[in-house]
Design a protein around this motif. Structure first.
Motif, short mmCIF file in Angstrom:
data_model
loop_
_atom_site.label_atom_id
_atom_site.label_comp_id
_atom_site.label_asym_id
_atom_site.label_seq_id
_atom_site.Cartn_x
_atom_site.Cartn_y
_atom_site.Cartn_z
N GLU A 448 0.33 -0.98 0.04
CA GLU A 448 -0.36 -0.02 -0.13
C GLU A 448 0.68 1.03 -0.26
OE1 GLU A 448 -3.87 2.61 2.43
OE2 GLU A 448 -2.84 0.25 2.74
N ASN A 450 3.68 1.62 -0.63
CA ASN A 450 4.82 1.83 -2.72
C ASN A 450 3.45 2.45 -3.59
OD1 ASN A 450 7.38 1.12 -2.26
ND2 ASN A 450 6.87 -0.36 -0.69
N THR A 451 2.59 1.70 -3.34
CA THR A 451 1.51 1.80 -4.44
C THR A 451 1.60 4.28 -3.87
OG1 THR A 451 0.53 -0.05 -4.39
CG2 THR A 451 -0.83 1.61 -5.15
N LYS A 452 1.22 3.91 -3.18
CA LYS A 452 0.86 5.23 -2.70
C LYS A 452 2.22 6.11 -3.07
CE LYS A 452 -0.71 8.66 1.19
NZ LYS A 452 -0.91 8.43 2.77
N VAL A 456 5.06 1.48 -8.14
CA VAL A 456 3.65 0.56 -9.57
C VAL A 456 4.63 -1.17 -9.46
CG1 VAL A 456 2.26 0.21 -10.06
CG2 VAL A 456 2.89 2.25 -9.75
N ALA A 459 5.62 -2.52 -5.77
CA ALA A 459 4.43 -2.82 -5.10
C ALA A 459 4.29 -4.11 -6.45
CB ALA A 459 3.38 -2.09 -5.24
N GLU A 460 4.30 -4.48 -6.76
CA GLU A 460 3.72 -6.03 -7.72
C GLU A 460 4.05 -6.97 -7.63
OE1 GLU A 460 0.96 -6.42 -9.47
OE2 GLU A 460 0.07 -4.44 -9.25
N LYS A 463 3.92 -7.72 -3.92
CA LYS A 463 2.20 -8.48 -4.36
C LYS A 463 2.56 -10.00 -4.61
CE LYS A 463 -0.94 -5.54 -5.04
NZ LYS A 463 -2.05 -4.82 -6.73
#
Length: 476
Positions: A448, A450-452, A456, A459-460, A463
């Motif tokens: 969350e 890193n996405t913010k 991206v 973040a992927e 995940k």
């Protein structure tokens, strides 16, 4: 003039010559003489020179012990000396004689217990009744012993966690009309409750004191020992620890019915049962009853009431008991502060919790990690992450606290929410170093954050890593 026939008849009336002395008995007498009359240093040298090539027999060791039984210290030294220098073969007879001798004097209780435990290990049993018990029964009269020897045997069995054997010995004694002391019975009930469960402890209580299901003695006039307040405290504590409030109340009623006056500790147990069940009204009534009876509450009683009110979030009432505790001159403990700190954390008053924590540290108490975790969770819930992090550092540095996983989770999530990624990563590395692998909550916090921040790709990757490492664990 004496006629030959008369001379022969007269000679037949004279006593026969005495039998030659028994070498074994002569040896026993000589050893006893040396032990009782020689100086300490020389007696042991003489004994080694007197010992037969095959050593003293069990019977000889037993006889020597019996003849010096009025000096139990010397009897013990002789026994251990013969074993240490291989001057005798260990036997149930020699062990039993010495155990009787030592227990009869009641001077060397710790050494006697150790000796009994050694005998239990040395002579394995084939059934529930130890061979040592059977030997002690056989030698009981010859050694002019006392029932106390069987109290020590039961206690030694309990020390060695031979619970079934301790129970069986108590039953065997009861069948012979011998009563172990009430303290021995209490110890046995405590151990049965601990290792077999509270119901087994209660059943054994009824058996050992001769009470039927209707609460009346089935062996009146035979089994002399009667339960005391400590007996009932042991049983109530067992039920309380298993959360059986109703059973605690029943035992309390039985205690009163037998005319056994409850102690302050008895009240503390029942109050604790009420407090943990949220029945604070009943607990307060008991507190007031204690005052009427002139029983002064101790730290256990105060801590019980403080914990009870903190549990239902009535911290103000808990503080009243805390102040009364100080005015009464009863010393508070680390547990007292921990109850109050946790109580304030529950109602969200973190400032009061922190003040109490500082007061506790000033008094030299070391808090449990669960209390530190409660404060950290509370500060984290109010977004006071920096304070929580500093609080953790101080707790680790000053008190060597080992934080729980939840504390790390709260701090890492808080740092990620504030965009303090570098600090969060360092804390996550520290968490792994403590043996806590990252879970879905930790991954989600970093994903969350890193996405913010627009990372991206990272973040992927996180995940994907989370699904690979965490999902199989959750499915299992």
């Amino acid at each position: 003039m004496v006629f030959p026939i008369l001379r022969r008849s007269l000679s037949s009336l004279s006593p026969p010559p005495p039998p030659p002395p028994d070498p074994s008995q002569t040896l026993v007498s000589t050893v006893v003489q040396i032990l009782t009359h020689h100086r300490s240093k020389s007696r042991w040298t003489h004994l080694r020179s007197l010992s037969p090539p095959t050593g003293f027999t069990p019977s000889q060791v037993s006889q020597i012990t019996l003849r010096i039984r009025n000096n139990p210290h010397l009897a013990l030294r002789f026994f251990l000396f013969t074993l240490r220098h291989s001057l005798s073969t260990p036997s149930l007879l020699s062990y039993s004689t010495l155990i009787h001798t030592l227990s009869r004097s009641r001077l060397l209780k710790p050494q006697t217990l150790t000796l009994i435990q050694s005998a239990l290990l040395r002579f394995p049993d084939t059934d529930k009744t130890p061979k040592l018990f059977q030997s002690l029964v056989k030698t009981y009269r010859e050694c002019d012993s006392a029932p106390f020897v069987f109290d020590l045997l039961i206690k030694a069995c309990l020390r060695s966690t031979r619970i079934d054997q301790a129970m069986e010995i108590a039953r065997m004694l009861k069948s012979r009309g011998i009563s172990p002391s009430v303290s021995t019975c209490n110890s046995a009930i405590r151990s049965v409750s601990k290792y077999r469960g509270c119901y087994a402890g209660y059943d054994f209580f009824k058996e050992v004191f001769g009470f039927g299901d209707e609460g009346k003695s089935r062996t009146a006039g035979v089994f002399k020992v009667v339960p005391n307040v400590h007996t009932f405290n042991v049983i109530m504590l067992g039920f309380h620890q298993d959360g059986l409030v109703g059973n605690v109340e029943e035992v309390w009623g039985e205690m009163e019915a037998l005319g056994c006056e409850p102690s302050g500790y008895s009240y503390s147990i029942l109050m604790a049962a009420y407090c943990e069940d949220g029945k604070m009204g009943e607990a307060v009534k008991l507190w007031e009853e204690m005052g009427i009876k002139g029983l002064k509450p101790d730290s256990v009683a105060y801590n019980t009431m403080i914990a009870g009110f903190c549990k239902i979030c009535e911290v103000g009432r808990a503080e009243e008991f805390f102040r009364e505790m100080g005015l009464s001159g009863v010393e508070c403990s680390c547990v007292t502060f921990e109850h109050l700190i946790n109580g304030y954390c529950q109602i969200g008053d973190l400032d009061s919790a922190l003040l109490l924590y500082e007061d506790m540290c000033r008094k030299g108490f070391r808090s449990e990690s669960s209390t530190v975790d409660a404060v950290i969770r509370g500060l984290g819930g109010e977004n006071r992450v920096s304070e929580a992090l500093e609080f953790l550092r101080v707790a680790i540095r000053k008190h060597e606290i080992a934080p729980k996983r939840k504390s790390y989770e709260v701090l890492i999530k808080g740092l990620c929410q504030e965009g303090r990624m570098e600090e969060a990563l360092k804390l996550q590395a520290e968490m792994v170093g403590k043996g806590f692998e990252p879970n879905c909550e930790i991954y989600s916090a970093f994903i969350e954050a890193n996405t913010k921040e627009g990372n991206v790709e990272l973040a992927e990757m996180l995940k994907k890593e989370m699904f690979e490492t965490q999902m199989p664990k959750e499915e299992e």
